[in-house]
Design a protein around this motif. Structure first.
Motif, PDB file in Angstrom:
ATOM      1  N   ILE A 118      26.426  -0.867  52.027  1.00  0.00           N
ATOM      2  CA  ILE A 118      24.537  -0.567  52.856  1.00  0.00           C
ATOM      3  C   ILE A 118      25.602  -0.089  54.327  1.00  0.00           C
ATOM      4  O   ILE A 118      24.429   0.687  54.604  1.00  0.00           O
ATOM      5  N   ASN A 119      26.289  -0.476  55.090  1.00  0.00           N
ATOM      6  CA  ASN A 119      26.624  -0.210  56.082  1.00  0.00           C
ATOM      7  C   ASN A 119      26.959   1.462  55.857  1.00  0.00           C
ATOM      8  O   ASN A 119      26.845   1.625  57.437  1.00  0.00           O
ATOM      9  N   ILE A 120      27.749   1.753  55.169  1.00  0.00           N
ATOM     10  CA  ILE A 120      28.704   2.857  55.335  1.00  0.00           C
ATOM     11  C   ILE A 120      27.062   3.959  55.075  1.00  0.00           C
ATOM     12  O   ILE A 120      26.996   5.396  55.819  1.00  0.00           O
ATOM     13  N   HIS A 121      26.283   3.844  53.510  1.00  0.00           N
ATOM     14  CA  HIS A 121      24.669   4.555  53.783  1.00  0.00           C
ATOM     15  C   HIS A 121      24.290   4.421  55.387  1.00  0.00           C
ATOM     16  O   HIS A 121      23.542   5.736  55.428  1.00  0.00           O
ATOM     17  N   ALA A 122      24.359   3.488  56.100  1.00  0.00           N
ATOM     18  CA  ALA A 122      23.548   3.962  57.414  1.00  0.00           C
ATOM     19  C   ALA A 122      23.933   4.701  58.608  1.00  0.00           C
ATOM     20  O   ALA A 122      23.588   5.489  58.900  1.00  0.00           O
ATOM     21  N   SER A 123      25.644   4.712  58.541  1.00  0.00           N
ATOM     22  CA  SER A 123      26.635   5.288  59.506  1.00  0.00           C
ATOM     23  C   SER A 123      26.550   6.601  58.769  1.00  0.00           C
ATOM     24  O   SER A 123      26.580   7.830  59.800  1.00  0.00           O
ATOM     25  N   PRO A 129      22.246  10.274  51.736  1.00  0.00           N
ATOM     26  CA  PRO A 129      23.174  10.431  50.483  1.00  0.00           C
ATOM     27  C   PRO A 129      22.710   9.164  49.885  1.00  0.00           C
ATOM     28  O   PRO A 129      22.430   8.534  49.946  1.00  0.00           O
ATOM     29  N   SER A 130      23.061  10.037  48.533  1.00  0.00           N
ATOM     30  CA  SER A 130      23.012   9.035  47.475  1.00  0.00           C
ATOM     31  C   SER A 130      24.350   7.936  47.294  1.00  0.00           C
ATOM     32  O   SER A 130      25.067   8.248  48.367  1.00  0.00           O
ATOM     33  N   MET A 131      24.235   6.690  46.657  1.00  0.00           N
ATOM     34  CA  MET A 131      25.292   6.028  46.306  1.00  0.00           C
ATOM     35  C   MET A 131      27.126   5.940  46.408  1.00  0.00           C
ATOM     36  O   MET A 131      27.832   5.085  46.049  1.00  0.00           O
ATOM     37  N   ASN A 132      26.570   7.038  45.480  1.00  0.00           N
ATOM     38  CA  ASN A 132      27.780   7.564  44.437  1.00  0.00           C
ATOM     39  C   ASN A 132      28.825   8.374  45.838  1.00  0.00           C
ATOM     40  O   ASN A 132      29.738   8.128  45.767  1.00  0.00           O
ATOM     41  N   VAL A 133      28.241   8.924  46.457  1.00  0.00           N
ATOM     42  CA  VAL A 133      28.582   9.562  47.757  1.00  0.00           C
ATOM     43  C   VAL A 133      28.725   8.076  48.736  1.00  0.00           C
ATOM     44  O   VAL A 133      30.443   8.316  49.266  1.00  0.00           O
ATOM     45  N   ILE A 134      28.302   6.837  48.808  1.00  0.00           N
ATOM     46  CA  ILE A 134      28.740   6.009  49.753  1.00  0.00           C
ATOM     47  C   ILE A 134      30.129   5.953  48.829  1.00  0.00           C
ATOM     48  O   ILE A 134      30.983   5.466  49.524  1.00  0.00           O
ATOM     49  N   TYR A 135      30.089   5.617  47.507  1.00  0.00           N
ATOM     50  CA  TYR A 135      31.384   4.946  47.425  1.00  0.00           C
ATOM     51  C   TYR A 135      32.466   5.860  47.186  1.00  0.00           C
ATOM     52  O   TYR A 135      33.892   4.834  47.328  1.00  0.00           O
ATOM     53  N   ALA A 136      32.042   7.233  47.060  1.00  0.00           N
ATOM     54  CA  ALA A 136      33.234   8.225  47.323  1.00  0.00           C
ATOM     55  C   ALA A 136      34.415   7.526  48.333  1.00  0.00           C
ATOM     56  O   ALA A 136      35.060   8.213  48.703  1.00  0.00           O
ATOM     57  N   ILE A 137      33.327   8.117  49.419  1.00  0.00           N
ATOM     58  CA  ILE A 137      33.259   7.954  50.805  1.00  0.00           C
ATOM     59  C   ILE A 137      33.983   6.704  51.425  1.00  0.00           C
ATOM     60  O   ILE A 137      35.515   6.358  51.874  1.00  0.00           O
ATOM     61  N   PHE A 138      33.505   5.666  51.056  1.00  0.00           N
ATOM     62  CA  PHE A 138      33.872   4.024  50.337  1.00  0.00           C
ATOM     63  C   PHE A 138      35.740   3.938  50.299  1.00  0.00           C
ATOM     64  O   PHE A 138      36.742   3.454  50.634  1.00  0.00           O
ATOM     65  N   GLY A 139      36.083   4.691  48.722  1.00  0.00           N
ATOM     66  CA  GLY A 139      37.111   4.784  47.825  1.00  0.00           C
ATOM     67  C   GLY A 139      38.089   5.530  49.313  1.00  0.00           C
ATOM     68  O   GLY A 139      39.725   5.276  49.668  1.00  0.00           O
ATOM     69  N   THR A 140      37.392   7.255  49.631  1.00  0.00           N
ATOM     70  CA  THR A 140      38.531   7.315  50.134  1.00  0.00           C
ATOM     71  C   THR A 140      39.721   7.124  51.567  1.00  0.00           C
ATOM     72  O   THR A 140      40.225   6.783  51.389  1.00  0.00           O
ATOM     73  N   VAL A 141      37.785   6.064  52.186  1.00  0.00           N
ATOM     74  CA  VAL A 141      38.260   5.344  53.764  1.00  0.00           C
ATOM     75  C   VAL A 141      39.774   4.589  53.384  1.00  0.00           C
ATOM     76  O   VAL A 141      40.429   4.590  53.619  1.00  0.00           O
ATOM     77  N   LEU A 142      39.116   3.721  51.759  1.00  0.00           N
ATOM     78  CA  LEU A 142      40.557   2.660  51.368  1.00  0.00           C
ATOM     79  C   LEU A 142      41.288   2.868  51.792  1.00  0.00           C
ATOM     80  O   LEU A 142      42.440   2.401  51.761  1.00  0.00           O
ATOM     81  N   LEU A 143      41.694   4.400  50.430  1.00  0.00           N
ATOM     82  CA  LEU A 143      43.155   5.066  49.985  1.00  0.00           C
ATOM     83  C   LEU A 143      43.587   5.003  51.077  1.00  0.00           C
ATOM     84  O   LEU A 143      44.806   5.547  51.462  1.00  0.00           O
ATOM     85  N   LEU A 144      42.796   6.098  52.396  1.00  0.00           N
ATOM     86  CA  LEU A 144      43.556   6.052  53.235  1.00  0.00           C
ATOM     87  C   LEU A 144      44.495   5.595  54.476  1.00  0.00           C
ATOM     88  O   LEU A 144      45.286   5.030  54.985  1.00  0.00           O
ATOM     89  N   ASN A 145      43.365   4.328  54.793  1.00  0.00           N
ATOM     90  CA  ASN A 145      44.142   2.988  55.134  1.00  0.00           C
ATOM     91  C   ASN A 145      45.051   2.403  54.448  1.00  0.00           C
ATOM     92  O   ASN A 145      46.335   1.895  55.279  1.00  0.00           O
TER      93      ASN A 145
END
Length: 292
Positions: free
Chosen positions: A222-227, A241-257
């Protein structure tokens, strides 16, 4: 006349006693009885129990198997060989002692850093004992170090701390140690270790969501979607953005970290092992080998 008179004179004085006549038959019978009694009482070949026992003991001692002596000598030589610096017993004992020492060091460091709230500053060193055991001995030694550290944390700090250590640091150290032991390239090692770290972080979030009875993943998305919505609207894009895009962004950020964190661990541990004289057992990139 003279012998008879002398005999009479001896009879008068009591010095003469007539002896009875012994026949030849009685004399022979006495000789037979004496000879038979002497034979029965004193045999020519006496056999006693002590002699038989002594003979048996002597036979067993004389007949002591030579192969038993050889086996004893071989066992003594084997035991002396095992106790040398390169012996199997000495090496196994040394590996066990080092694994237990590294496990105690890692567990106590993790407990102290968690208690003093400095875990973020020393988090890069928690996986080092596992990687060092894997590089010095083998992958089995690294796994034993990880299990011993988790057991120590389970006893001293409880199951939550033990599971947290395994998810965030234990499996990461075991993966890095296994890949470095097998001489994998840094690209493969960083990618696999980052995936292991990301999976551990997701499991960590799920575990704490269950403990506090709150869906932490939902709050994060939810916080990622709002940001993302705020950033797009600030650039003039009225798109939600849809929730699938949010999940993809979340996974990408996690892998980069996780990838950056693991890459920094590779640099730090490679420098540490190089200073310890273990450069030959490492597969370093050319640019890093030239830099050090």
């Amino acid at each position: 006349m003279l012998p008879s008179t002398t005999m009479n004179i001896l009879k008068i004085h009591g010095c003469y006693r007539p002896q009875p006549k012994v026949s030849q038959y009685s004399h022979n019978s006495r000789l037979c009885n004496v000879s038979s009694a002497s034979i029965l009482s004193h045999p020519q070949f006496p056999i006693s129990k002590t002699d038989s026992k002594l003979k048996k003991i002597r036979v067993s001692e004389i007949g002591a198997p030579l192969w038993a002596w050889k086996d004893d000598e071989e066992e003594n030589t084997r035991s002396s060989d095992d106790l040398t610096m390169n012996g199997d017993v000495y090496q196994k004992t040394l590996r066990l002692v080092e694994c237990s020492m590294f496990a105690a060091l890692g567990g106590l460091t993790y407990i102290l850093s968690s208690s003093l709230a400095i875990e973020n500053y020393f988090g890069c060193f928690f996986a080092l004992p596992i990687v060092f055991s894997s590089m010095r001995w083998d992958i089995v030694a690294g796994r034993k170090t990880m299990v011993a550290t988790a057991t120590l944390l389970l006893v001293l700090a409880g199951p939550i701390k033990a599971i947290t250590y395994l998810l965030m640091h234990g499996f990461l150290g075991l993966a890095m140690g296994s890949l470095w032991r097998s001489k994998a390239s840094w690209g493969v090692s960083v990618l696999v270790s980052a995936l292991v770290r990301a999976a551990g972080a997701m499991c960590y979030v799920v575990m704490y969501s269950f403990l506090i009875r709150e869906n932490i993943l939902a709050l994060i998305t939810i916080n990622i979607h709002a940001s993302v919505t705020f950033i797009l609207s600030s650039f003039g894009f009225l798109v939600i953005p849809s929730m699938n895009v949010i999940y993809a962004i979340f996974g990408t950020v996690l892998l980069l970290n996780c990838s950056f964190f693991v890459f920094l661990l590779h640099l730090l541990y490679a420098l540490f092992f190089t200073r310890l004289g273990m450069k030959a057992s490492l597969r370093l990139p050319k640019w890093f080998a030239k830099a050090i």
